[in-house]
Write a protein that holds these residues in place. Structure first.
Motif, PDB file in Angstrom:
ATOM      1  N   VAL A 102       0.857  -1.184   0.000  1.00 35.82           N
ATOM      2  CA  VAL A 102       0.000   0.000   0.000  1.00 35.82           C
ATOM      3  C   VAL A 102       0.887   1.226   0.000  1.00 35.82           C
ATOM      4  CG1 VAL A 102      -1.641   1.285   1.352  1.00 35.82           C
ATOM      5  CG2 VAL A 102      -1.837  -1.171   1.191  1.00 35.82           C
ATOM      6  N   ALA A 103       0.726   2.082  -0.981  1.00 38.53           N
ATOM      7  CA  ALA A 103       1.590   3.259  -1.068  1.00 38.53           C
ATOM      8  C   ALA A 103       1.143   4.312  -0.071  1.00 38.53           C
ATOM      9  CB  ALA A 103       1.547   3.814  -2.485  1.00 38.53           C
ATOM     10  N   GLY A 104      -0.110   4.606  -0.054  1.00 39.58           N
ATOM     11  CA  GLY A 104      -0.565   5.622   0.889  1.00 39.58           C
ATOM     12  C   GLY A 104      -1.978   5.316   1.310  1.00 39.58           C
ATOM     13  N   SER A 106       0.553   2.592 -12.125  1.00 46.25           N
ATOM     14  CA  SER A 106       0.458   1.208 -12.579  1.00 46.25           C
ATOM     15  C   SER A 106      -0.881   0.648 -12.126  1.00 46.25           C
ATOM     16  CB  SER A 106       1.601   0.388 -11.997  1.00 46.25           C
ATOM     17  OG  SER A 106       1.533   0.443 -10.598  1.00 46.25           O
ATOM     18  N   ASN A 107      -1.208  -0.528 -12.614  1.00 44.66           N
ATOM     19  CA  ASN A 107      -2.500  -1.121 -12.273  1.00 44.66           C
ATOM     20  C   ASN A 107      -2.545  -1.531 -10.812  1.00 44.66           C
ATOM     21  OD1 ASN A 107      -3.911  -0.943 -14.625  1.00 44.66           O
ATOM     22  ND2 ASN A 107      -3.117  -2.857 -15.453  1.00 44.66           N
ATOM     23  N   ARG A 108      -3.462  -0.949 -10.085  1.00 45.38           N
ATOM     24  CA  ARG A 108      -3.701  -1.370  -8.713  1.00 45.38           C
ATOM     25  C   ARG A 108      -5.196  -1.532  -8.542  1.00 45.38           C
ATOM     26  NH1 ARG A 108      -0.193   0.003  -4.445  1.00 45.38           N
ATOM     27  NH2 ARG A 108       1.892   0.386  -5.227  1.00 45.38           N
ATOM     28  N   PHE A 109      -5.589  -2.599  -7.885  1.00 44.52           N
ATOM     29  CA  PHE A 109      -7.018  -2.878  -7.781  1.00 44.52           C
ATOM     30  C   PHE A 109      -7.478  -2.828  -6.339  1.00 44.52           C
ATOM     31  CE2 PHE A 109      -7.993  -4.085 -12.032  1.00 44.52           C
ATOM     32  CZ  PHE A 109      -6.789  -4.507 -12.555  1.00 44.52           C
ATOM     33  N   ASP A 152      -6.953   4.007 -13.783  1.00 45.81           N
ATOM     34  CA  ASP A 152      -7.782   4.723 -14.742  1.00 45.81           C
ATOM     35  C   ASP A 152      -9.243   4.772 -14.326  1.00 45.81           C
ATOM     36  OD1 ASP A 152      -7.966   1.920 -17.113  1.00 45.81           O
ATOM     37  OD2 ASP A 152      -8.401   2.100 -14.977  1.00 45.81           O
ATOM     38  N   LEU A 153      -9.530   4.484 -13.077  1.00 46.35           N
ATOM     39  CA  LEU A 153     -10.892   4.529 -12.546  1.00 46.35           C
ATOM     40  C   LEU A 153     -11.849   3.715 -13.405  1.00 46.35           C
ATOM     41  CD1 LEU A 153     -11.557   8.098 -11.154  1.00 46.35           C
ATOM     42  CD2 LEU A 153     -10.975   6.019  -9.953  1.00 46.35           C
ATOM     43  N   SER A 154     -11.463   2.501 -13.713  1.00 47.78           N
ATOM     44  CA  SER A 154     -12.396   1.616 -14.399  1.00 47.78           C
ATOM     45  C   SER A 154     -12.817   0.547 -13.409  1.00 47.78           C
ATOM     46  CB  SER A 154     -11.737   0.976 -15.616  1.00 47.78           C
ATOM     47  OG  SER A 154     -10.687   0.134 -15.177  1.00 47.78           O
ATOM     48  N   CYS A 155     -13.953  -0.060 -13.720  1.00 44.25           N
ATOM     49  CA  CYS A 155     -14.485  -1.014 -12.759  1.00 44.25           C
ATOM     50  C   CYS A 155     -14.989  -2.225 -13.516  1.00 44.25           C
ATOM     51  CB  CYS A 155     -15.628  -0.358 -12.000  1.00 44.25           C
ATOM     52  SG  CYS A 155     -16.294  -1.397 -10.731  1.00 44.25           S
ATOM     53  N   GLN A 156     -14.705  -3.417 -13.019  1.00 43.49           N
ATOM     54  CA  GLN A 156     -15.244  -4.616 -13.661  1.00 43.49           C
ATOM     55  C   GLN A 156     -15.807  -5.535 -12.595  1.00 43.49           C
ATOM     56  OE1 GLN A 156     -11.249  -5.855 -15.278  1.00 43.49           O
ATOM     57  NE2 GLN A 156     -11.886  -7.752 -14.327  1.00 43.49           N
ATOM     58  N   PRO A 157     -16.888  -6.221 -12.919  1.00 46.46           N
ATOM     59  CA  PRO A 157     -17.446  -7.152 -11.944  1.00 46.46           C
ATOM     60  C   PRO A 157     -16.706  -8.485 -12.004  1.00 46.46           C
ATOM     61  CG  PRO A 157     -18.843  -7.096 -13.866  1.00 46.46           C
ATOM     62  CD  PRO A 157     -17.710  -6.158 -14.137  1.00 46.46           C
ATOM     63  N   ILE A 158     -16.722  -9.202 -10.914  1.00 46.60           N
ATOM     64  CA  ILE A 158     -16.112 -10.532 -10.881  1.00 46.60           C
ATOM     65  C   ILE A 158     -17.099 -11.442 -10.164  1.00 46.60           C
ATOM     66  CG2 ILE A 158     -14.740  -9.814  -8.860  1.00 46.60           C
ATOM     67  CD1 ILE A 158     -12.576 -11.716  -9.838  1.00 46.60           C
ATOM     68  N   THR A 159     -17.522 -12.486 -10.862  1.00 46.83           N
ATOM     69  CA  THR A 159     -18.607 -13.333 -10.358  1.00 46.83           C
ATOM     70  C   THR A 159     -18.073 -14.703  -9.990  1.00 46.83           C
ATOM     71  OG1 THR A 159     -19.976 -12.209 -11.971  1.00 46.83           O
ATOM     72  CG2 THR A 159     -20.944 -14.069 -10.861  1.00 46.83           C
ATOM     73  N   PHE A 160     -18.583 -15.249  -8.901  1.00 47.59           N
ATOM     74  CA  PHE A 160     -18.096 -16.537  -8.417  1.00 47.59           C
ATOM     75  C   PHE A 160     -19.213 -17.559  -8.354  1.00 47.59           C
ATOM     76  CE2 PHE A 160     -13.989 -15.100  -7.085  1.00 47.59           C
ATOM     77  CZ  PHE A 160     -14.175 -13.761  -6.834  1.00 47.59           C
ATOM     78  N   SER A 161     -19.975 -17.697  -9.405  1.00 44.27           N
ATOM     79  CA  SER A 161     -21.095 -18.631  -9.296  1.00 44.27           C
ATOM     80  C   SER A 161     -20.580 -20.053  -9.452  1.00 44.27           C
ATOM     81  CB  SER A 161     -22.136 -18.328 -10.356  1.00 44.27           C
ATOM     82  OG  SER A 161     -21.522 -18.131 -11.584  1.00 44.27           O
ATOM     83  N   SER A 162     -21.229 -20.995  -8.748  1.00 47.64           N
ATOM     84  CA  SER A 162     -20.716 -22.352  -8.690  1.00 47.64           C
ATOM     85  C   SER A 162     -21.013 -23.123  -9.959  1.00 47.64           C
ATOM     86  CB  SER A 162     -21.329 -23.080  -7.499  1.00 47.64           C
ATOM     87  OG  SER A 162     -21.762 -22.166  -6.558  1.00 47.64           O
ATOM     88  N   PHE A 163     -22.215 -22.972 -10.502  1.00 47.97           N
ATOM     89  CA  PHE A 163     -22.580 -23.815 -11.636  1.00 47.97           C
ATOM     90  C   PHE A 163     -22.735 -23.017 -12.909  1.00 47.97           C
ATOM     91  CE2 PHE A 163     -24.510 -25.648  -7.795  1.00 47.97           C
ATOM     92  CZ  PHE A 163     -23.730 -26.758  -7.707  1.00 47.97           C
ATOM     93  N   GLY A 164     -22.262 -21.786 -12.917  1.00 44.11           N
ATOM     94  CA  GLY A 164     -22.439 -20.980 -14.119  1.00 44.11           C
ATOM     95  C   GLY A 164     -21.477 -21.403 -15.213  1.00 44.11           C
TER      96      GLY A 164
END
Lengths: 461, 113
Positions: free
Chosen positions: A29-31, A192-195, A444-456
């Motif tokens: 963590v930088a700051g 750089s890319n930080r999430f 770059d203030l972009s957002c993506q969803p990440i889904t953890f469905s079991s049977f998808g």
């Protein structure tokens, strides 16, 4: 981004393990600085009335609104108080909105014995076509009509209206304006890319254990126990996890024990005890690897009124041994690597949803930003601490990321303001229902969803 | 245990009660100057020091006018000093002499409102 980097290395899973396992150090963590001091209550005194918070809200937001009104309708418009209104004169008035709603649950109606009414069941929306809007300032109130959308607005918003008073005592509105986006903060985000992972509504302690597998998958991905080397290296870019409320499910709020006799409930344990133990174990796994900020939500064991105070660390004995666990307030504001985050667990947005015709959580989120106030309906329909000196929910600076938890689905939008503000609006979905979390890229203030469905069919986006 | 303790040691007899006083007050108010102060008062935490000169009626009048002026917001539930400081922070420029008077009579419980 995850899947692009992860997919080529998936074949690595079919090969025998290498002699030297690769190590992916997590980005440090930088700051980080916590800016939610206004939301932390020291001594709590409930002997005050709520008139103070409304008076302070109006007095604080009035200068900004007068400036906006002058900028919009001309420098020479007349700014009047309601007591100085003259009939037929075009002027601008700044005041607080109050919406008169018939269906609004009122405790007085409920306990009124003369009417013999059954208490009104909770409705999804309490709006009706016959609702009216009143404008109140420090001394008087007046009914509004005209070019103002009664259904859309809610009580407690500070607004400037332009129009004239009619002879029947109503104010005919020709135009109105809100406080608009607050002044921008300087941008010093990472190169750089930080999430940052945003998740809410884990819903532990619910009757069905469907979400448990998804929760475990989430923890495993973040800590790097899952996937091939590509996924592990991507997970190393996650610098923080923010859990935005509702860590416990609504089922843990069992009201039966209050109504049942003591001898029936003697040996039963509150459902939240097991749920908090589960939460502690999950947080332990997360905290050993990544800094976690835990915000309380509607069903969590903390106070009901906004701002909700942090969960007490005695409830999480295993996880609170780690310094990476931060128990924070709801709403929460912090500077992460130079990016200002501001968010709530969703109670303010869902309360506005109930009393307004706006249906989209992202639209409501954007509207609160434009109105300059995180939750205008507090203290009218949402519980709020009786502040007297200042209203901490007024937006004084424009955050870079503005989120709300426990939304029905994931939505995000990058809002550009006139003064150079760039805000990423994110509605974080309820994890127990949708198994979706959000990854915000700080660069770059972009957002993506990440889904953890079991049977998808597709498990990761 | 002392032998000759009377009930009037802990609860001194009060001859005069104003119209707005709540009945059955348990707090001990040693030698309050009731004839000077007829304002409606609430139960306070800090009793007034016994050797206090009685507050000036003109001062009380000025404080009352400060309470009732609507520009500085509601006056109930907070002390006058808190209200003055809030008005100051909001830029409403409350009159300075009020603050001086409030700080001068800090231990006088009538300053609380």
């Amino acid at each position: 981004m995850f899947s692009e980097q992860a997919a080529p290395t998936a074949q690595g899973l079919l090969a025998p393990p290498t002699a030297e396992p690769p190590i992916f150090p997590r980005l440090a963590v930088a700051g980080y600085s916590d800016c939610s001091q206004p939301f932390q209550l020291g001594e709590r005194s409930f002997s005050r009335q709520y008139a103070h918070i409304y008076a302070v809200r109006l007095a604080t937001m009035r200068p900004g609104l007068e400036q906006r009104a002058r900028g919009r309708w001309g420098n020479d418009i007349a700014l009047r108080r309601l007591s100085e209104l003259q009939e037929g004169e075009k002027c601008c008035v700044v005041g607080t909105l109050f919406k008169v709603m018939q269906l609004q649950p009122s405790i007085l109606q409920e306990i009124s014995e003369e009417h013999n009414l059954v208490p009104q069941p909770p409705l999804p929306k309490y709006i009706q076509p016959c609702d009216e809007l009143m404008l109140e300032d420090e001394l008087q109130r007046i009914k509004l009509e005209g070019a103002i959308d009664v259904q859309r607005l809610v009580t407690g918003t500070i607004v400037a209206v332009y129009g004239c008073e009619q002879d029947d005592g109503r104010f005919l509105v020709e135009d109105h304006c809100f406080a608009d986006l607050p002044p921008p903060l300087p941008w010093s985000g990472p190169s750089s890319n930080r999430f940052v992972l945003l998740a809410s509504g884990l819903g532990l302690g619910s009757v069905s254990g469907e979400a448990l597998l998804s929760t475990q998958l989430l923890v495993d991905v973040v800590t790097g126990h899952l996937g091939a080397e590509g996924e592990q290296s991507c997970a190393a870019h996650i610098t923080r996890v923010i859990l935005a409320g509702n860590l416990l499910s609504q089922n843990t709020q069992s009201r039966d024990t209050i109504n049942k006799a003591k001898y029936l409930t003697k040996k039963t344990q509150a459902a939240s005890v097991e749920a908090v133990k589960m939460l502690d174990e999950i947080l332990l796994q997360l905290c050993t690897s990544v800094p976690v900020d835990v915000m309380p939500g509607e069903f969590d064991p903390t106070n009901y009124t906004l701002p909700q105070q942090p969960l007490h660390r005695c409830m999480l004995p295993l996880a609170s041994a780690y310094a990476t666990l931060r128990l924070v307030t709801n709403p929460y504001q912090a500077n992460l690597d130079g990016v200002r985050f501001l968010g709530t667990s969703g109670q303010n947005i869902s309360d506005i949803f109930k009393y307004s015709s706006m249906d989209d959580y992202l639209e409501i989120l954007e509207w609160t930003l434009l109105a300059g106030h995180i939750s205008p309906t507090a203290p009218d329909t949402l519980g709020c601490y009786p502040f007297y000196k200042s209203d901490p929910f007024i937006l004084t600076e424009c955050p870079h990321v503005y989120f709300c938890g426990n939304a029905p689905h994931f939505q995000s939008k990058l809002l550009q303001g006139k003064e150079g503000q760039r805000v990423l609006l994110v509605t974080v979905p309820d994890f127990s229902a949708t198994q979706t979390a959000c990854l915000v890229n700080l660069r770059d203030l972009s957002c993506q969803p990440i889904t953890f469905s079991s049977f998808g069919a597709d498990s990761e986006d | 245990m002392e032998q000759s303790r009377r009930i009037t040691d802990s609860f001194p007899r009060r001859r005069r009660r104003g119209p707005g006083r709540p009945p059955g007050r348990l707090k001990d108010k040693k030698d309050k100057d009731k004839d000077k102060v007829q304002l409606k008062v609430k139960v306070r935490d800090c009793p007034r020091a016994p050797s206090q000169p009685p507050p000036d009626p003109a001062l009380m009048e000025m404080l009352r006018r400060f309470d009732l002026s609507w520009e500085y917001g509601p006056c109930t539930g907070i002390t006058r000093l808190q209200r003055w400081e809030r008005a100051q922070e909001l830029g409403l420029s409350p009159p300075g002499p009020i603050r001086d008077a409030l700080l001068e009579h800090r231990d006088n419980p009538d300053v609380t409102y």
